[in-house]
Design an enzyme around this catalytic site. Structure first.
Site, PDB file in Angstrom:
ATOM      1  N   LYS A 144      -8.040  -9.167  -8.690  1.00 45.94           N
ATOM      2  CA  LYS A 144      -9.105  -9.419  -7.719  1.00 45.94           C
ATOM      3  C   LYS A 144     -10.195  -8.358  -7.840  1.00 45.94           C
ATOM      4  CE  LYS A 144      -9.087  -8.121  -3.210  1.00 45.94           C
ATOM      5  NZ  LYS A 144     -10.042  -8.116  -2.106  1.00 45.94           N
ATOM      6  N   LYS A 179       0.825  -1.210   0.000  1.00 46.30           N
ATOM      7  CA  LYS A 179       0.000   0.000   0.000  1.00 46.30           C
ATOM      8  C   LYS A 179       0.856   1.256   0.000  1.00 46.30           C
ATOM      9  CE  LYS A 179      -4.475  -1.554   1.694  1.00 46.30           C
ATOM     10  NZ  LYS A 179      -5.485  -1.498   2.756  1.00 46.30           N
ATOM     11  N   LYS A 214     -13.966  -3.560  -3.972  1.00 41.74           N
ATOM     12  CA  LYS A 214     -14.843  -2.395  -3.868  1.00 41.74           C
ATOM     13  C   LYS A 214     -14.045  -1.107  -3.982  1.00 41.74           C
ATOM     14  CE  LYS A 214     -15.592  -3.531   0.942  1.00 41.74           C
ATOM     15  NZ  LYS A 214     -14.320  -3.230   1.642  1.00 41.74           N
TER      16      LYS A 214
END
Ligand code: ADP
Ligand code: NA
Length: 330
Positions: free
Chosen positions: A197, A114, A200
């Site tokens: 993947k 990240k 959302k």
């Protein structure tokens, strides 16, 4: 006999959950809630690691909770609550951070991924200590099992290490949880990019099937899903990732074996197969969507249910925290 305790949660990071959250998490949660004393949290403190508008944040938290309930998590059978409603999460996280090695936290691959993606300026300390907050979530409830995806395995290992470390230094305060890595659980990929993947928080939602989408929008996305030029409905992750992904969704929602779906569509084209899949998805999601919207129509009642469940969660969490404070000398 008391039931073993289970803990899991999801970030309220979008208005709607996506079909991967449903197949990969909610369907299992629903099945597990009878055999376990289950705690399901909407982890809004974790979601703070991403910038968002306060009103949006509040709305996403409510919507996520409504979708848990609509998908069959019953707030009378499971403890379904919002993380920030139980202040013990933040309090224990601080204590655990003082027994977490800096290097140990720095080895977490999710943080490395990240922070590399966001860049130094957008990376906050909360992202770094995220796994410590997650350990606190799990340990507060004397959790026996944590159903997680493969990507969370390292965080559960850290949780176990912290529990064992605290227990051996100060006396046993925590159950050491076991991860249940859901191997059989299908991983769902983006319909437009079937090797990534479905998420959302994807940049584009053209390949994301939202639980709260209108049936026509869902059908349209399925009809446009990326496939291949072979024209045969056959499972092969390597050479046919798009079709394989659609087969996995079909199988998960219909309960049919992949082989039997392949047979059903033998000699027919992708158009027929996609139409069939759209029917399967829409009929699964239609009642879920209707129930979620109904719950969201009465936010006061939803808030009341969440407050009641947070009270139940706090009873357990506060007991653990009091013991920790006592053992550590506070
Ligand atoms: P998202 O990427 O949609 O933000 P999260 O990382 O918040 O999802 O994960 C919430 C839960 O949903 C986790 O249990 C995760 O394993 C599951 N999950 C998320 N995306 C998928 C997917 N594409 N396929 C299967 N399970 C998924
Ligand atoms: Na996410």
């Amino acid at each position: 006999m008391t039931k073993p305790r289970l803990y899991s949660g999801m970030q309220p990071s979008a208005d709607s959950l996506q079909i991967g959250n449903y197949i990969g998490a909610l369907m299992q949660w629903r099945d597990l809630q009878d055999s376990y004393d289950a705690f399901f949290s909407v982890v809004d403190l974790h979601a703070l690691t991403q910038p968002d508008d306060p009103a949006e944040r509040r709305e996403k938290t409510r919507r996520t909770a409504a979708q848990y309930i609509a998908a069959g998590i019953e707030p009378s059978r499971s403890t379904l609550y919002v993380q920030s409603h139980v202040p013990a999460h933040s309090e224990l996280a601080w204590i655990l951070s003082t027994i977490t090695g800096f290097g140990e936290a720095g080895r977490m691959t999710q943080f490395k991924d990240k922070s590399a993606r966001y860049g130094a300026d957008a990376t906050n300390v909360g992202l770094f200590t995220y796994p410590v907050l997650m350990a606190s979530d799990i340990l507060l409830y004397q959790t026996d099992i944590v159903p997680v995806g493969e990507d969370q395995k390292q965080h559960i290992e850290l949780t176990r290490d912290l529990a064992e470390r605290f227990n051996s230094r100060y006396g046993t305060a925590f159950t050491v949880p076991m991860p249940v890595i859901q191997k059989g659980t299908a991983r769902i990929y983006d319909l437009q990019n079937p090797t990534a993947k479905m998420s959302k928080s994807a940049e584009s939602d053209a390949g994301v099937l939202w639980m709260l989408d209108e049936p026509t929008a869902t059908a349209k996305k399925i009809m446009r899903a990326v496939t291949d030029s072979e024209g045969v409905v056959r499972f092969d992750r390597e050479t046919k990732p798009g079709v394989s992904n659609l087969l996995v969704i079909y199988a998960a929602l219909s309960g049919q074996q992949i082989a039997s779906i392949e047979n059903e569509y033998a000699g027919r084209g992708y158009g027929d197969f996609k139409k069939g899949l759209a029917e399967v998805v829409v009929s699964e999601f239609e009642p879920v969507r209707a129930r979620a919207l109904e719950l969201l129509d009465d936010p006061a009642e939803l808030d009341r249910v969440l407050a009641h469940n947070a009270g139940r969660a706090a009873e357990v969490a506060d007991r653990t925290l009091a013991d920790v404070y006592d053992k550590i000398g506070l």
